[in-house]
Design an enzyme around this catalytic site. Structure first.
Site, PDB file in Angstrom:
ATOM      1  N   GLY A 116      -4.924  -5.173   5.212  1.00 61.30           N
ATOM      2  CA  GLY A 116      -4.075  -6.101   4.469  1.00 61.30           C
ATOM      3  C   GLY A 116      -4.561  -7.528   4.510  1.00 61.30           C
ATOM      4  NE  ARG A 117      -6.579  -8.422  10.612  1.00 61.74           N
ATOM      5  CZ  ARG A 117      -6.129  -7.233  10.992  1.00 61.74           C
ATOM      6  NH1 ARG A 117      -5.033  -6.732  10.456  1.00 61.74           N
ATOM      7  NH2 ARG A 117      -6.773  -6.529  11.909  1.00 61.74           N
ATOM      8  CE  LYS A 161       4.561  -3.299   9.229  1.00 60.96           C
ATOM      9  NZ  LYS A 161       3.516  -2.642   8.406  1.00 60.96           N
ATOM     10  CD  GLU A 202       9.133  -6.977   6.609  1.00 61.78           C
ATOM     11  OE1 GLU A 202       9.005  -7.346   7.781  1.00 61.78           O
ATOM     12  OE2 GLU A 202       8.527  -5.982   6.130  1.00 61.78           O
ATOM     13  CG  HIS A 217       0.909 -40.604  11.171  1.00 62.28           C
ATOM     14  ND1 HIS A 217       1.011 -41.907  11.628  1.00 62.28           N
ATOM     15  CD2 HIS A 217      -0.095 -40.603  10.257  1.00 62.28           C
ATOM     16  CE1 HIS A 217       0.120 -42.661  10.995  1.00 62.28           C
ATOM     17  NE2 HIS A 217      -0.564 -41.891  10.161  1.00 62.28           N
ATOM     18  CE  LYS A 244      -3.794   0.005   2.399  1.00 62.98           C
ATOM     19  NZ  LYS A 244      -4.771   0.038   3.518  1.00 62.98           N
ATOM     20  CD  GLU A 301      -1.895  -8.408  11.170  1.00 70.14           C
ATOM     21  OE1 GLU A 301      -0.667  -8.653  11.189  1.00 70.14           O
ATOM     22  OE2 GLU A 301      -2.507  -8.085  10.125  1.00 70.14           O
TER      23      GLU A 301
END
Length: 552
Positions: free
Chosen positions: A270-271, A515, A215, A387, A209, A356
């Site tokens: 964002g999510r 951040k 990152e 397992h 955005k 979040e």
């Protein structure tokens, strides 16, 4: 809109506390034995999904009291406020209108006095044109070869949602394009992706955005340099780099043509951004028609959540059961167990979506909560988990409610593989329900040839208490509409829980703190100066970094 007074002081909460004391030691098997209609009555269907919630430690009275709590917390009004575009994200004074991105109705949706639907439809149309050009080889790389690979560069919601949908809908990849997702700021991740690619046939989509996420920008710059160092040049950047961003100026400065920059809006977190142009790599892989079908499935779940009575509302019922376990049984985790290889990324996406959103300890009006909120979300795919971590689910000291997620038909039918897969799914939920008594264990051991004395010793190791709750979500096949509905279901479950707990499910200040601190730590790692404000542990680790780097 004013919420009811303190949650734990409400009448419905106190009623639930009393009710919990009455049924906490009762076994679900007894309820099934006395109620032949339990499966039918604890069952819902919506938007192509079916939910069996009969294996929950809840009676009809429990559901009645939980629904009273929902009404006391004005849940219907809060749901309506979200869909109407009210600024329910109060800390940032924004609406939460991801539902508008998949609005197939004729309803206007207003933000700051303007209908946002025309801009949304225009963006989808631009995505369609973009996908047509790439998929039909009308837009090619700098040497006129068609694209073979797409690299989506993003993190968080710009990564997890599209990656999940791309995996879930792999049977619908029909373009011949390979789609890769680059998120982690780790030299190994980017190296392993780029070493398989040809710069002349690779398209990059930068998803940020702000066009400044640490990152994402670092990875984007590294990909840009890789492109320029391996046959590309600056005049070709616009052929190979596109962006989804609200910062057009920075994207253009990077080398991206303005017409190839797709918008992001403040009213989409964002999510929740998969449904926007953030889903562009998915649309390139499966085609815009299948992408629209995914939006339609989500819209069907939106309409169900918006209009269904609370007692027949699938996201609401799942949300209330979650509140029941977290706040009254003291549960602190919830397992997501998809029995479908294509849905293997679902637990990771739901970790971000839930943790979040509802990993909060302060209410919307700024008061510290005196109750627990969101649980830890974890899980894994299919029989692999049986397992590995299912041992804890069956015999651990804490119980973790589970969601078993099961397509009844496979995209890849081989022999009786899928029947075996379904049998494992159903038997695991059955085992969590019924368990194994000590006497049953003794009888089994004696039948296997153990002496009575040996059986008495070993039996306790084999006791499984059972009475451990689970939901089973099932559907015919993981098609685009189904996947859209499934993701939207969990979005609304999480939102409804946040509304009941009175927290803001649409901000993430804990992420923002990390951040900011990360930038300061980076400065120290790249210099010899360690700020006085750092704690002793952080200072020691920075010194260790400097020492080990100096020996390389």
């Amino acid at each position: 809109m004013t919420l009811a007074s303190s949650l734990t002081q409400s009448e419905s909460w106190k009623t639930l506390e009393r009710h919990y004391g009455e049924i906490k030691d009762q076994h679900m098997l007894d309820w099934f034995a006395t109620d032949p209609n339990r499966f039918e009555d604890f069952h819902l269907s919506a938007a192509g999904l079916s939910l069996d919630f009969s294996k929950n430690r809840a009676t009809r009275d429990t559901l009645h009291y939980l629904l009273q709590l929902a009404n006391e917390r004005e849940l219907p009004a809060q749901i309506n406020a979200m869909f109407e575009g009210e600024a329910i994200n109060r800390s940032e004074n924004r609406p939460a209108l991801h539902t508008a991105l998949r609005n197939f109705s004729d309803r206007q949706i207003m933000v700051d006095g303007s209908d946002i639907m025309p801009e949304i439809r225009d963006t989808v149309h631009r995505m369609e044109e973009f996908c047509w050009k790439i998929r039909r080889n009308q837009w090619r790389g700098y040497n006129n070869a068609p694209f073979t690979d797409v690299v989506s560069i993003g993190i968080g919601g710009s990564f997890l949602g599209p990656k999940l949908a791309s995996s879930a809908l792999k049977p619908y990849w029909d373009s011949g394009l390979n789609v890769h997702y680059l998120a982690n700021i780790d030299g190994t991740h980017i190296t392993e992706i780029l070493k398989r690619l040809n710069p002349a046939t690779t398209l990059f989509i930068i998803q940020s955005k702000s066009f400044g996420t640490q990152e994402t920008l670092k990875n984007a710059l590294a990909c840009r340099q890789w492109f320029l160092s391996n046959g590309g040049c600056e005049e070709y950047l616009a052929k190979h780099f596109t962006a989804v961003s609200s910062n057009v100026e920075k994207a253009v400065e990077f080398g991206i043509a303005e017409e190839n920059i797709f918008p992001m809006w403040d009213w989409v977190g964002g999510r929740y951004s998969l449904w926007s142009a953030i889903g562009l790599p998915l649309a390139l892989a499966i085609g815009i028609d299948n992408f629209r079908d995914m939006l339609r499935g989500a819209h069907q779940m939106d309409e169900h959540f918006r209009t269904a009575p609370l007692a027949q509302n699938m996201p609401v019922i799942m949300a209330l059961l979650g509140v029941w376990y977290v706040n009254f049984f003291g549960v602190n985790s919830h397992a997501i167990l998809p029995y479908d290889h294509y849905l293997r990324s679902l637990p990771a996406h739901l970790q971000q979506l839930d943790m979040e959103s509802n990993g909060k300890s302060v209410t919307l009006d700024g008061r510290r909560v005196d109750y627990h909120t969101g649980p830890v979300i974890w899980g894994g795919v299919g029989t692999n988990g049986q397992h590995a971590f299912h041992q804890l689910l069956h015999q651990g000291t804490h119980f973790s409610p589970c969601d078993f997620i099961m397509p009844m038909c496979s995209h890849n039918p081989i022999d009786n593989f899928h029947a075996m897969l379904v049998s494992n799914c159903l038997s695991q939920s059955q085992a969590l329900l019924q368990g194994k008594t000590e006497q049953q264990a003794i009888d089994e051991l004696i039948a296997d040839g153990k002496s009575e004395a040996e059986a008495m010793v070993l039996a306790r190791q084999k006791v499984i208490t059972g009475n451990r709750p689970s939901n089973t979500l099932y559907f015919p096949k993981a098609k685009p509409q189904t996947v859209g509905a499934l993701i939207a279901l969990y979005e609304h479950k999480v939102a409804a829980q946040g509304m009941i707990w009175g927290v803001n499910s649409f901000d993430q200040w804990g992420v923002e703190l990390g951040k900011k601190l990360g930038n300061k730590v980076l400065e120290a790692l790249e210099s010899d100066r360690i700020p006085d404000a750092f704690d002793g542990s952080t200072n020691g680790l920075i010194r260790a970094f400097h020492a080990m780097q100096s020996k390389l």
